[in-house]
Design a protein around this motif. Structure first.
Motif, PDB file in Angstrom:
ATOM      1  N   GLU A 115      17.770  -6.007  -9.231  1.00 36.19           N
ATOM      2  CA  GLU A 115      18.721  -6.339  -8.176  1.00 36.19           C
ATOM      3  C   GLU A 115      18.598  -5.377  -6.994  1.00 36.19           C
ATOM      4  N   THR A 116      17.356  -5.263  -6.489  1.00 37.41           N
ATOM      5  CA  THR A 116      17.099  -4.360  -5.374  1.00 37.41           C
ATOM      6  C   THR A 116      15.928  -4.893  -4.560  1.00 37.41           C
ATOM      7  N   MET A 117      15.838  -4.431  -3.321  1.00 41.44           N
ATOM      8  CA  MET A 117      14.706  -4.777  -2.461  1.00 41.44           C
ATOM      9  C   MET A 117      13.655  -3.686  -2.542  1.00 41.44           C
ATOM     10  N   GLN A 118      12.398  -4.100  -2.417  1.00 41.99           N
ATOM     11  CA  GLN A 118      11.310  -3.136  -2.285  1.00 41.99           C
ATOM     12  C   GLN A 118      10.418  -3.568  -1.125  1.00 41.99           C
ATOM     13  N   VAL A 119       9.734  -2.590  -0.545  1.00 46.83           N
ATOM     14  CA  VAL A 119       8.834  -2.848   0.572  1.00 46.83           C
ATOM     15  C   VAL A 119       7.481  -2.231   0.258  1.00 46.83           C
ATOM     16  N   PHE A 120       6.398  -2.868   0.729  1.00 44.95           N
ATOM     17  CA  PHE A 120       5.041  -2.379   0.472  1.00 44.95           C
ATOM     18  C   PHE A 120       4.578  -1.545   1.658  1.00 44.95           C
ATOM     19  N   SER A 121       4.205  -0.291   1.381  1.00 41.73           N
ATOM     20  CA  SER A 121       3.719   0.605   2.427  1.00 41.73           C
ATOM     21  C   SER A 121       2.889   1.703   1.793  1.00 41.73           C
ATOM     22  N   GLY A 122       1.849   2.119   2.470  1.00 37.78           N
ATOM     23  CA  GLY A 122       1.018   3.204   1.964  1.00 37.78           C
ATOM     24  C   GLY A 122       0.318   2.863   0.670  1.00 37.78           C
ATOM     25  N   GLY A 123       0.096   1.569   0.413  1.00 36.39           N
ATOM     26  CA  GLY A 123      -0.629   1.150  -0.782  1.00 36.39           C
ATOM     27  C   GLY A 123       0.220   1.004  -2.023  1.00 36.39           C
ATOM     28  N   ALA A 124       1.555   1.047  -1.890  1.00 44.18           N
ATOM     29  CA  ALA A 124       2.424   0.939  -3.064  1.00 44.18           C
ATOM     30  C   ALA A 124       3.756   0.330  -2.664  1.00 44.18           C
TER      31      ALA A 124
END
Length: 255
Positions: A98-107
């Motif tokens: 139940e959370t958002m994640q974002v892709f940056s720096g290869g992860a």
């Protein structure tokens, strides 16, 4: 076949036969990545009987059909797994956490509209989320900051120390926790420091979704200090816990 720059959607060529095939392929890709929501980002073995359209973010150490596809989006389409390489800035809702994640720096890492995304100095990958509120700033760049920084810890052995540290001269108000993947091996865990095992909470829940706001009376720290999760009733054999550090940090004049 030509594709678009960002989502690699197939482009219909002039005088192409069976245009509907290319068009439908593009629609299928859009259906996977637009308004992206995945079931989990911690499933290492593909489910035996996935539903059509099921989507996952493949974690490190994955096996079976997921092996070798770390950080990719796995989508079950037409009876097979398809793997899509995310681009910088792609965001996904993680249903299990139940959370958002974002892709940056290869992860993939935690997401916030006001977050600065920290990178692991060794790998360059996204290791933690940091939110910073600057209450005041002088001409000399001296600052008064309220900071929240979090990290997801994979559990193994008797205890696990965080990579993110309570910084020297920080005044800490709280370390909060959330079990994002059920803890195994141990019956519960404590959140604290080396020498103060349950400073921020004791006998915390092993079940997914268990959480605790480990508030303390404001305390100054005079060296960089890791947070430690300690197993109770046996060593950790698995599970993941997200910790968040909540502190005030004075920044000295820079000139």
């Amino acid at each position: 076949m030509s594709t678009t720059a960002h989502l690699n959607l197939p482009v219909i060529a002039a005088a192409q036969s069976q245009k509907h095939v290319t068009h439908n392929e593009a629609l299928a890709l859009l259906d996977v990545v637009v308004q992206l929501s995945v079931i989990s980002n911690s499933v290492t073995n593909p489910p035996a009987d996935p539903a059509e359209g099921a989507r996952y973010i493949v974690p490190a150490g994955a096996a079976g059909d997921f092996a070798g596809h770390e950080n990719k989006i796995a989508a079950f389409t037409a009876g097979a797994w398809e793997f899509l390489e995310p681009g910088t800035g792609w965001a996904a809702w993680i249903e299990s956490a139940e959370t958002m994640q974002v892709f940056s720096g290869g992860a993939w890492g935690s997401f916030s509209s006001v977050a600065g995304l920290g990178t692991d100095p060794d790998t360059g990958g996204l290791a933690f989320q940091q939110e910073k509120t600057v209450l005041s700033e002088a001409d000399s760049k001296a600052q008064s900051q309220f900071v929240t920084v979090d990290e997801e810890l994979s559990l193994a052995g008797g205890s696990v120390d965080s990579s993110v540290l309570i910084p020297n001269r920080a005044i800490v108000f709280c370390v909060s926790t959330r079990t994002v993947e059920a803890v195994t091996g141990a019956a519960s865990y404590d959140c604290g420091l080396a020498g103060e095992q349950s400073k921020f909470g004791g006998s915390l829940g092993a079940a997914e979704g268990s959480n605790n706001a480990g508030v303390i009376g404001p305390q100054a720290f005079y060296s960089d200090t890791a947070v430690r999760l300690t197993a109770n009733g046996g060593d950790f054999s698995g599970g993941k816990v997200r910790i968040a550090l909540h502190y005030f940090l004075p920044v000295v004049p820079q000139s």
